[in-house]
Design a protein around this motif. Structure first.
Motif, PDB file in Angstrom:
ATOM      1  N   PRO A  61       0.966  -1.157   0.062  1.00 34.41           N
ATOM      2  CA  PRO A  61      -0.112  -0.172  -0.109  1.00 34.41           C
ATOM      3  C   PRO A  61       0.745   1.350   0.035  1.00 34.41           C
ATOM      4  O   PRO A  61       1.863   1.190   0.880  1.00 34.41           O
ATOM      5  N   TYR A  62       0.450   2.264  -0.750  1.00 38.11           N
ATOM      6  CA  TYR A  62       1.344   3.395  -0.863  1.00 38.11           C
ATOM      7  C   TYR A  62       0.523   4.880  -1.134  1.00 38.11           C
ATOM      8  O   TYR A  62       1.398   5.626  -1.475  1.00 38.11           O
ATOM      9  N   ILE A  63      -0.929   4.795  -0.832  1.00 36.50           N
ATOM     10  CA  ILE A  63      -1.805   5.883  -1.270  1.00 36.50           C
ATOM     11  C   ILE A  63      -1.643   6.329   0.136  1.00 36.50           C
ATOM     12  O   ILE A  63      -2.025   5.756   1.107  1.00 36.50           O
ATOM     13  N   ALA A  64      -1.842   7.964   0.419  1.00 33.69           N
ATOM     14  CA  ALA A  64      -1.996   8.522   1.524  1.00 33.69           C
ATOM     15  C   ALA A  64      -3.391   8.290   2.032  1.00 33.69           C
ATOM     16  O   ALA A  64      -4.257   8.106   1.244  1.00 33.69           O
ATOM     17  N   GLN A  65      -3.814   8.161   3.223  1.00 37.07           N
ATOM     18  CA  GLN A  65      -4.916   7.822   3.669  1.00 37.07           C
ATOM     19  C   GLN A  65      -6.097   8.828   3.532  1.00 37.07           C
ATOM     20  O   GLN A  65      -7.175   8.111   3.487  1.00 37.07           O
ATOM     21  N   ASP A  66      -5.704  10.038   3.233  1.00 35.70           N
ATOM     22  CA  ASP A  66      -6.829  10.707   3.001  1.00 35.70           C
ATOM     23  C   ASP A  66      -6.833  11.431   1.579  1.00 35.70           C
ATOM     24  O   ASP A  66      -7.525  12.364   1.073  1.00 35.70           O
ATOM     25  N   ASP A  67      -6.081  10.526   0.313  1.00 31.98           N
ATOM     26  CA  ASP A  67      -5.898  10.701  -0.848  1.00 31.98           C
ATOM     27  C   ASP A  67      -7.193  10.900  -1.362  1.00 31.98           C
ATOM     28  O   ASP A  67      -8.182   9.819  -1.287  1.00 31.98           O
ATOM     29  N   GLU A  68      -7.732  11.849  -1.923  1.00 29.88           N
ATOM     30  CA  GLU A  68      -9.229  11.650  -2.833  1.00 29.88           C
ATOM     31  C   GLU A  68      -9.431  10.752  -3.712  1.00 29.88           C
ATOM     32  O   GLU A  68     -10.539  10.333  -3.948  1.00 29.88           O
ATOM     33  N   HIS A  69      -8.343  10.230  -4.477  1.00 26.78           N
ATOM     34  CA  HIS A  69      -8.591   9.169  -5.280  1.00 26.78           C
ATOM     35  C   HIS A  69      -9.034   7.841  -4.892  1.00 26.78           C
ATOM     36  O   HIS A  69      -9.693   7.112  -5.647  1.00 26.78           O
TER      37      HIS A  69
ATOM     38  N   PHE B  25     -13.838   0.025  -5.071  1.00 28.33           N
ATOM     39  CA  PHE B  25     -14.175  -1.111  -4.490  1.00 28.33           C
ATOM     40  C   PHE B  25     -12.966  -2.260  -4.212  1.00 28.33           C
ATOM     41  O   PHE B  25     -13.232  -3.381  -3.830  1.00 28.33           O
ATOM     42  N   GLU B  26     -11.829  -1.769  -4.105  1.00 26.18           N
ATOM     43  CA  GLU B  26     -10.514  -2.470  -3.908  1.00 26.18           C
ATOM     44  C   GLU B  26     -10.338  -2.380  -2.146  1.00 26.18           C
ATOM     45  O   GLU B  26     -10.863  -1.218  -1.690  1.00 26.18           O
ATOM     46  N   PRO B  27      -9.877  -3.269  -1.567  1.00 24.70           N
ATOM     47  CA  PRO B  27      -9.697  -3.255  -0.132  1.00 24.70           C
ATOM     48  C   PRO B  27      -8.676  -2.305   0.312  1.00 24.70           C
ATOM     49  O   PRO B  27      -7.710  -2.063  -0.297  1.00 24.70           O
ATOM     50  N   LEU B  28      -9.097  -1.620   1.115  1.00 22.35           N
ATOM     51  CA  LEU B  28      -8.321  -0.368   1.758  1.00 22.35           C
ATOM     52  C   LEU B  28      -6.933  -0.599   1.988  1.00 22.35           C
ATOM     53  O   LEU B  28      -5.929   0.095   2.099  1.00 22.35           O
ATOM     54  N   SER B  29      -6.875  -1.756   3.054  1.00 16.18           N
ATOM     55  CA  SER B  29      -5.720  -2.331   3.453  1.00 16.18           C
ATOM     56  C   SER B  29      -4.625  -2.561   2.430  1.00 16.18           C
ATOM     57  O   SER B  29      -3.276  -2.496   2.778  1.00 16.18           O
TER      58      SER B  29
END
Length: 281
Positions: free
Chosen positions: A191-199, A207-211
């Motif tokens: 995982p490498y997206i910032a937790q508050d990223d609007e994307h 639809f994909e697992p946030l984890s």
């Protein structure tokens, strides 16, 4: 309704609703129709004037509606091709993407042919990266781990369907289940997206697992942990290779340097973006 008419109507709806290019919308409509009829693209082309039976039309319209609702086509079809391999996909796994093939290519470039090495894939998901490497280098031993048991079940199914016996799949939160193991190459698409990223609220990501997507305030929490722990599990001159976001290459390189890695470099994806950063210990 004739197959050709149904395809054109579906493609137009997909194009308008999801704002896709006409060719991409048409491609998706064809894939959904192939799924319902259990035929290939060549068959569709030759049977566009055939009439859809009522149950076939209803099934096709149901799949199109799921796509119009934004559900990823990989989940609707239950499969996605990656590095030439057909892989089962479910909502428990990240959808394999072409960008991640860059990670496979980077690893293959560092693994000599006809040499038996130990490879580790951290956070394997569908098994895409591990299975791609294993299929290209049958002499290697590939261990693939994931903290999600549901994702691991999918990876096991994929390994079995591809008849790849040189892949071993283990439930593990990163390195936690790997005791005294040493590897020549460690790869990961963490995982490498910032937790508050609007994307995260857009497109397939919804639809994909946030984890499997988000990792802390700057998206680098898991990468930091992997870089910190990896030297303990690498053989001398072993490589650590990490996929990351489009703007994270410098940050990942700095983390590798601070942990004592050398020969740090990057690999670019099909769009020319620095997508993978790696170094040797």
């Amino acid at each position: 309704m004739q197959i050709g008419d149904a395809l054109r109507q579906a493609a137009q709806s997909i194009q308008n609703t999801l704002e896709l290019e006409p060719t991409e919308a048409s491609f998706e409509a064809n894939l959904l129709c192939q799924q319902v009829l259990n035929v290939n693209r060549a068959w569709l082309i030759g049977h566009e004037t055939d009439a859809l039976e009522a149950n076939q039309q209803a099934g096709f319209e149901a799949l199109v509606q799921r796509r119009l609702n934004g559900e990823p086509i990989a989940y609707i079809l239950g499969s996605r091709e990656f590095y030439g391999l057909p892989l089962k996909t479910t909502p428990a796994t990240l959808i394999p993407r072409p960008d991640t093939e860059t990670l496979v290519e980077a690893a293959l470039a560092k693994i000599p042919q006809n040499v038996s090495l130990n490879i580790l894939d951290l956070g394997t998901g569908t098994g895409a990266v591990a299975l791609a490497i294993a299929s290209q280098l049958p002499q290697t031993k590939v261990i693939a781990v994931d903290a999600s048991l549901e994702a691991l079940k999918v990876a096991i199914e994929n390994a079995q369907s591809l008849n790849l016996s040189n892949v071993h799949l283990i439930e593990s939160n990163w390195f936690s289940a790997l005791v005294s193991e040493k590897f020549d190459v460690i790869v990961s698409n963490p995982p490498y997206i910032a937790q508050d990223d609007e994307h995260l609220k857009l497109g397939d990501l919804r639809f994909e697992p946030l984890s499997a997507l988000a990792s802390g305030v700057d998206g680098l929490d898991d990468i930091r942990k992997i870089i910190q722990d990896a030297p303990e599990y690498l053989n001398p001159n072993g490589w650590l290779m990490l996929e990351h976001g489009y703007d994270q290459a410098d940050a990942v390189a700095a983390l590798l340097k601070a942990r004592g890695f050398s020969q740090i470099d990057h690999a670019r994806d099909i769009a020319g973006t620095q997508r993978v950063t790696f170094g040797a210990i």
